[in-house]
Scaffold this motif. Structure first.
Motif, PDB file in Angstrom:
ATOM      1  N   ILE A 109       0.834  -1.202   0.000  1.00 51.42           N
ATOM      2  CA  ILE A 109       0.000   0.000   0.000  1.00 51.42           C
ATOM      3  C   ILE A 109       0.871   1.254   0.000  1.00 51.42           C
ATOM      4  O   ILE A 109       0.630   2.197  -0.762  1.00 51.42           O
ATOM      5  CB  ILE A 109      -0.957  -0.012   1.217  1.00 51.42           C
ATOM      6  CG1 ILE A 109      -2.011  -1.103   1.041  1.00 51.42           C
ATOM      7  CG2 ILE A 109      -1.611   1.352   1.405  1.00 51.42           C
ATOM      8  CD1 ILE A 109      -2.856  -1.355   2.277  1.00 51.42           C
ATOM      9  N   LEU A 140      -7.786   6.547  -2.959  1.00 56.52           N
ATOM     10  CA  LEU A 140      -8.944   5.739  -2.578  1.00 56.52           C
ATOM     11  C   LEU A 140      -9.752   5.316  -3.795  1.00 56.52           C
ATOM     12  O   LEU A 140     -10.338   4.225  -3.805  1.00 56.52           O
ATOM     13  CB  LEU A 140      -9.815   6.525  -1.599  1.00 56.52           C
ATOM     14  CG  LEU A 140      -9.127   6.890  -0.277  1.00 56.52           C
ATOM     15  CD1 LEU A 140     -10.099   7.559   0.674  1.00 56.52           C
ATOM     16  CD2 LEU A 140      -8.535   5.652   0.387  1.00 56.52           C
ATOM     17  N   TYR A 178     -15.589   6.613   0.203  1.00 58.90           N
ATOM     18  CA  TYR A 178     -15.147   7.657   1.127  1.00 58.90           C
ATOM     19  C   TYR A 178     -16.034   8.885   1.003  1.00 58.90           C
ATOM     20  O   TYR A 178     -16.840   9.019   0.074  1.00 58.90           O
ATOM     21  CB  TYR A 178     -13.693   8.052   0.843  1.00 58.90           C
ATOM     22  CG  TYR A 178     -13.499   8.762  -0.483  1.00 58.90           C
ATOM     23  CD1 TYR A 178     -13.562  10.155  -0.573  1.00 58.90           C
ATOM     24  CD2 TYR A 178     -13.262   8.043  -1.653  1.00 58.90           C
ATOM     25  CE1 TYR A 178     -13.408  10.799  -1.793  1.00 58.90           C
ATOM     26  CE2 TYR A 178     -13.094   8.684  -2.868  1.00 58.90           C
ATOM     27  CZ  TYR A 178     -13.168  10.061  -2.944  1.00 58.90           C
ATOM     28  OH  TYR A 178     -13.017  10.712  -4.140  1.00 58.90           O
ATOM     29  N   ALA A 225     -12.626   7.392   5.136  1.00 58.69           N
ATOM     30  CA  ALA A 225     -12.893   6.121   4.455  1.00 58.69           C
ATOM     31  C   ALA A 225     -13.997   5.360   5.177  1.00 58.69           C
ATOM     32  O   ALA A 225     -14.122   5.409   6.408  1.00 58.69           O
ATOM     33  CB  ALA A 225     -11.624   5.279   4.401  1.00 58.69           C
ATOM     34  N   ILE A 247      -8.856   9.262   7.050  1.00 55.45           N
ATOM     35  CA  ILE A 247      -7.710   8.563   6.472  1.00 55.45           C
ATOM     36  C   ILE A 247      -6.709   9.550   5.880  1.00 55.45           C
ATOM     37  O   ILE A 247      -5.573   9.216   5.587  1.00 55.45           O
ATOM     38  CB  ILE A 247      -8.184   7.556   5.403  1.00 55.45           C
ATOM     39  CG1 ILE A 247      -7.097   6.535   5.070  1.00 55.45           C
ATOM     40  CG2 ILE A 247      -8.684   8.265   4.140  1.00 55.45           C
ATOM     41  CD1 ILE A 247      -7.600   5.368   4.244  1.00 55.45           C
ATOM     42  N   SER A 248      -7.157  10.808   5.695  1.00 57.31           N
ATOM     43  CA  SER A 248      -6.280  11.848   5.164  1.00 57.31           C
ATOM     44  C   SER A 248      -6.797  13.200   5.611  1.00 57.31           C
ATOM     45  O   SER A 248      -8.006  13.420   5.709  1.00 57.31           O
ATOM     46  CB  SER A 248      -6.232  11.795   3.635  1.00 57.31           C
ATOM     47  OG  SER A 248      -5.524  12.907   3.109  1.00 57.31           O
ATOM     48  N   ALA A 286      -5.130   2.981   5.644  1.00 51.43           N
ATOM     49  CA  ALA A 286      -5.461   2.418   4.338  1.00 51.43           C
ATOM     50  C   ALA A 286      -5.478   0.892   4.404  1.00 51.43           C
ATOM     51  O   ALA A 286      -6.319   0.238   3.770  1.00 51.43           O
ATOM     52  CB  ALA A 286      -4.460   2.893   3.282  1.00 51.43           C
TER      53      ALA A 286
END
Length: 434
Positions: free
Chosen positions: A185, A320, A327, A349, A360-361, A401
């Motif tokens: 990943i 993603l 998401y 996500a 997630i970000s 992730a």
């Protein structure tokens, strides 16, 4: 960091913006502190001018053989020298007091940022022409989904018990196919940003000085949130994010306008003490002291920073989309934004095992807030030095992730299908476990 001249010229606007972030009005106290400093500077200049004048008169008195007058003037110069020393010390202290006061004030929100006290004030965000249908759909699982740690432990690929023996809570040992998937990943995301999104790959130091942490506004306000190690007579910080070394690559630099934008990306471990998070996400990998993350940093001109922010968000979203993870994007309100941000988008996500969205970000534009702390500038088209604008974003958190892939691609027998984008990094296998 703020320009005290701007605060002095716009005290009401400054306090009004601070109020949206839940802060008390500070303009009056800051202006008073600066007035004291400038008053001392004026006294210094007057004393220095008087000293210079007296020094010239000493020469004249000696030329006229007026020793009494010369001695009198010399005594005056000596007194003025002592006074100047006291005033200089006072000016240094007031300058440091002003800098310290300014350094713990959060950045002011950009125009249009929703006003709110906490995450309940965040709002969904779509770019013009975008809709929910442009994003991957939620998986349609015909069975009760498990959480990532249940899947990982059953597969023998996540070992929290051994990690606790080695390091304590909030650590994990990844093994076998899960470890390989985590590595895949990270490599996939870094390749995407470097090969397709135009970021320059960087391998930065993982230990940085306090000055670097100050430059990206982690210090002094959040000193307790990080890990430090002794170094010489001082200390070094373990980076909480690659934002710190990547942004500081332009520390004390004077760039040309043609060099901008600069775009950097790095895959690094990150270290956070998670102070204040006791009792939150104690199971699994969601909140760890050590985790890997791909970070994106952009350095640009003020007129391009908002467009760069949208571009950076799209780069993070593409991760993603390629992974096929559903998401949503949330624009953070004033009360939920990070200390150094003017505007922030969070990508969350979908996690079937938790039946909820998780961050997630986080993608932020900081304006010149960090640049002032780092003294990072560029020469504009007229040759005038200006502060750059800085941006940072997760592209994305590797551990989270991994969680998203495991939960979204789980099968009823406990196996995990490998997204097509990751199969080249996994030796072309299509499934692990089960």
């Amino acid at each position: 960091m703020f320009d005290i001249k701007w605060i002095s010229a716009n005290p009401e606007a400054f306090d009004a913006a601070l109020a949206t972030r839940g802060a008390e009005p500070l303009a009056a106290s800051l202006i008073a502190l600066d007035d004291d400093r400038r008053s001392v500077v004026a006294e210094m200049n007057a004393a220095q001018e008087k000293r210079n004048g007296a020094s010239k008169l000493i020469g004249q008195a000696k030329a006229q053989k007026d020793e009494a007058r010369a001695q009198e003037l010399m005594a005056e110069v000596a007194g003025l020298k002592e006074t100047l020393g006291q005033l200089e010390a006072r000016e240094r202290q007031l300058t440091e007091d002003l800098r310290a006061a300014l350094s713990v004030i959060p950045n002011l929100p950009a125009q249009g940022v929703p006003v709110g006290e906490d995450e309940t004030g965040n709002v969904p965000y779509f770019r013009t022409g975008e809709s929910a249908e442009t994003r991957p759909a939620k998986p349609n699982l015909a069975f009760a989904p498990k959480e990532h740690y249940e899947l990982g432990e059953a597969m023998g690929g996540m070992d929290f018990e051994t990690a606790a023996k080695l390091s304590g809570s909030r650590f994990v040992v990844l093994k076998g196919q899960i470890a390989r998937l985590e590595r895949a990943i990270g490599q996939f995301m870094l390749d995407l940003h470097v090969n397709e999104h135009g970021y320059t790959e960087v391998v930065p130091p993982y230990l940085v000085r306090d000055e670097a942490m100050y430059g990206t506004s982690q210090l002094p306000k959040f000193d307790g949130d990080f890990f430090f190690t002794p170094h010489g007579e001082g200390r070094l910080a373990l980076i909480p994010t690659a934002e710190v070394p990547l942004t500081n690559l332009v520390r004390e630099a004077l760039l040309t306008q043609d060099e901008l934008p600069l775009r950097f990306a790095a895959l690094t471990p990150c270290f956070r003490s998670e102070a204040g998070s006791a009792g939150r996400d104690t199971r699994g990998m969601l909140r760890q002291h050590q985790f890997n993350k791909v970070e994106m940093v952009s350095i640009t001109t003020p007129d391009q920073s908002d467009a760069e922010h949208e571009r950076m968000l799209a780069c993070a979203e593409e991760v993603l989309k390629r992974l096929g993870i559903h998401y949503r994007v949330m624009q953070l309100c004033t009360g939920d934004m990070g200390f150094g941000a003017r505007r922030t988008y969070d990508i969350e996500a979908w996690l079937p095992g938790q039946n909820t969205y998780r961050e997630i970000s986080s993608v932020s534009v900081c304006g010149d807030f960090q640049a002032r702390r780092m003294d990072a500038r560029y020469r504009d088209a007229n040759g005038k030095p200006q502060y750059v604008h800085t941006l940072n974003g997760s592209g994305v958190a590797v551990g989270r992730a991994l969680i998203a892939v495991m939960e979204n691609y789980q099968n009823e027998d406990g196996s995990i299908s490998i997204p097509a984008a990751l199969q080249p990094y996994m030796g072309a296998i299509e499934k692990i476990g089960g």
